[in-house]
Design a protein around this motif. Structure first.
Motif, PDB file in Angstrom:
ATOM      1  N   ARG A 191      29.346  12.329  -4.031  1.00 40.60           N
ATOM      2  CA  ARG A 191      28.822  13.230  -3.007  1.00 40.60           C
ATOM      3  C   ARG A 191      29.949  13.758  -2.126  1.00 40.60           C
ATOM      4  O   ARG A 191      30.894  13.031  -1.812  1.00 40.60           O
ATOM      5  CB  ARG A 191      27.797  12.502  -2.140  1.00 40.60           C
TER       6      ARG A 191
ATOM      7  N   ASP B 118      11.278  11.164  -3.651  1.00 40.47           N
ATOM      8  CA  ASP B 118      12.288  11.588  -4.629  1.00 40.47           C
ATOM      9  C   ASP B 118      13.632  11.909  -3.982  1.00 40.47           C
ATOM     10  O   ASP B 118      14.576  12.311  -4.661  1.00 40.47           O
ATOM     11  CB  ASP B 118      11.791  12.782  -5.446  1.00 40.47           C
ATOM     12  N   ALA B 119      13.722  11.736  -2.662  1.00 38.55           N
ATOM     13  CA  ALA B 119      14.996  11.922  -1.963  1.00 38.55           C
ATOM     14  C   ALA B 119      15.395  10.666  -1.197  1.00 38.55           C
ATOM     15  O   ALA B 119      16.215  10.733  -0.283  1.00 38.55           O
ATOM     16  CB  ALA B 119      14.897  13.108  -1.009  1.00 38.55           C
TER      17      ALA B 119
ATOM     18  N   SER C 236      20.936   5.901  -7.924  1.00 41.08           N
ATOM     19  CA  SER C 236      21.235   7.279  -8.313  1.00 41.08           C
ATOM     20  C   SER C 236      20.773   7.499  -9.748  1.00 41.08           C
ATOM     21  O   SER C 236      21.219   6.800 -10.662  1.00 41.08           O
ATOM     22  CB  SER C 236      22.738   7.546  -8.194  1.00 41.08           C
TER      23      SER C 236
ATOM     24  N   ASP D 299      19.075  10.592 -12.721  1.00 41.76           N
ATOM     25  CA  ASP D 299      18.685  11.955 -13.105  1.00 41.76           C
ATOM     26  C   ASP D 299      19.413  13.006 -12.282  1.00 41.76           C
ATOM     27  O   ASP D 299      18.829  14.018 -11.865  1.00 41.76           O
ATOM     28  CB  ASP D 299      17.164  12.134 -12.945  1.00 41.76           C
TER      29      ASP D 299
ATOM     30  N   ARG E  14      20.499  12.867  -9.297  1.00 38.81           N
ATOM     31  CA  ARG E  14      20.325  12.774  -7.846  1.00 38.81           C
ATOM     32  C   ARG E  14      21.157  11.626  -7.304  1.00 38.81           C
ATOM     33  O   ARG E  14      20.979  10.484  -7.708  1.00 38.81           O
ATOM     34  CB  ARG E  14      18.845  12.559  -7.501  1.00 38.81           C
ATOM     35  N   GLN E  15      22.063  11.919  -6.407  1.00 39.59           N
ATOM     36  CA  GLN E  15      22.963  10.922  -5.847  1.00 39.59           C
ATOM     37  C   GLN E  15      22.375  10.322  -4.574  1.00 39.59           C
ATOM     38  O   GLN E  15      21.875  11.041  -3.707  1.00 39.59           O
ATOM     39  CB  GLN E  15      24.326  11.544  -5.541  1.00 39.59           C
ATOM     40  N   SER E  16      22.450   9.014  -4.470  1.00 40.11           N
ATOM     41  CA  SER E  16      21.958   8.316  -3.283  1.00 40.11           C
ATOM     42  C   SER E  16      23.087   7.475  -2.691  1.00 40.11           C
ATOM     43  O   SER E  16      24.250   7.607  -3.081  1.00 40.11           O
ATOM     44  CB  SER E  16      20.766   7.425  -3.655  1.00 40.11           C
TER      45      SER E  16
END
Length: 342
Positions: free
Chosen positions: A31, A68-69, A75, A77, A79-81
């Motif tokens: 990110r 979904d957020a 992390s 698909d 989408r970075q967390s």
């Protein structure tokens, strides 16, 4: 327990805790994050002597994101967390929006499970033990940091408590001065020692175990009981039978028994009101400060703000205005109700 220490994109520390070796923890946080800029300020209230943290930067923290957020899910698909790995067991990282940082202390987030819709009560005993080991490891590490006076591990659960991220998680604060409640414990323990020659917390535990009407659960090494002067409608204190100052001093027998007993206690809380949604609660580990806490005893305090199925306990005029608690449920009644929950 096996640990992997890495960094997030903005330089914050991230630690994975695994029950067995061999897990791939090489995923990078890609990110585009700026370095965390936080400058909390500790101010002492001259009228009470309490320290108050001014942390105005927290006004911009993440607030009720869609599932979904969620920043605490792995992390996946694309989408970075906050957790770069595609899966994890227990993860601990520095809070991006800390109440305490730098010379004022440190705040960490503890993710109990990758399952967004679960809760601590849904964990297996093995996973609950891994969380206990993570709490213990972080207590030792933070206690070794310069300026840290006390380490506080806790979980806020439920929107009624004020939780803004529903993913099952807790926090760890490293205070640079003993918390106000701890200061009260220290003063009460000193007065009790002077008056009786005995330890206050050993006497509280012995009294509760003798007065069985307030005991909720009891094992070989731990007892859960409602305190004599409970502040909250349903409040339970969980003590090891052997007085120790903090989590690092528990022995293996005490560690082994804790997960099953604690999970049962949480499940009884969830069954209290017969509701589909889980019971909101605060679960707080009270550990002795690093200096001057010889009379204190490690224990966990668990309580809910719900007093009936459709009523909450609000901290209104007397509690918030005067620190004078008024409880709507007799402690003996609360203990009996918790014992009755299947």
């Amino acid at each position: 327990m096996y640990t992997t220490v890495t960094e997030l994109a903005d330089g914050r520390e991230l630690i994975y805790y695994d029950a067995a070796p061999g897990r791939d923890r090489t995923a990078e946080d890609r990110r585009p994050l700026d370095r965390v800029e936080s400058s909390p300020e500790l101010r002492r209230d001259p009228a009470t002597g309490d320290w108050v943290t001014i942390a105005a930067h927290r006004q911009t923290r993440t607030y009720h994101p869609p599932a979904d957020a969620c920043p605490l899910c792995p992390s996946r698909d694309g989408r970075q967390s906050e957790i770069p790995a595609a899966d994890y067991e227990v993860a601990v990282f520095e809070n991006r929006f800390p109440s305490l940082s730098g010379a004022a202390g440190r705040c960490e987030v503890v993710c109990f499970t990758p399952e967004h819709g679960a809760g601590f009560a849904d964990l297996t005993p093995a996973r609950a033990r891994l969380v206990l080991d993570a709490w213990t490891d972080r207590t030792a590490a933070l206690s070794a940091r310069p300026g840290v006076a006390q380490v506080y591990c806790f979980e806020n659960r439920g929107a009624e408590i004020g939780v803004t991220l529903p993913h099952p998680h807790g926090q760890i604060y490293a205070f640079t001065a003993p918390a106000p409640r701890t200061a009260k414990h220290l003063a009460a323990a000193a007065a009790h020692r002077a008056a009786t020659g005995r330890n206050l917390f050993e006497d509280l535990l012995a009294e509760a175990r003798a007065a069985t009407e307030r005991v909720v659960l009891a094992g070989e090494h731990w007892t859960a009981f409602v305190p004599y002067a409970a502040r909250w409608p349903y409040e339970v204190h969980l003590y090891p039978h052997r007085r120790v100052p903090d989590l690092t001093r528990l022995d293996e027998a005490e560690r082994a028994e804790f997960p099953g007993l604690y999970l049962e206690l949480l499940r009884r809380f969830d069954g209290l009101f017969g509701l589909a949604e889980p019971t909101p609660y605060i679960s707080a580990w009270h550990q002795a400060p690093l200096t001057g806490g010889e009379e204190l005893a490690l224990h966990l305090e668990l309580f809910t703000v719900r007093r009936t199925a459709d009523k909450l306990k609000y901290l209104a005029g007397t509690e918030s205005g005067m620190d004078a608690f008024m409880n709507d449920v007799a402690p003996e009644t609360a203990a009996a109700r918790l014992r009755e929950v299947p």
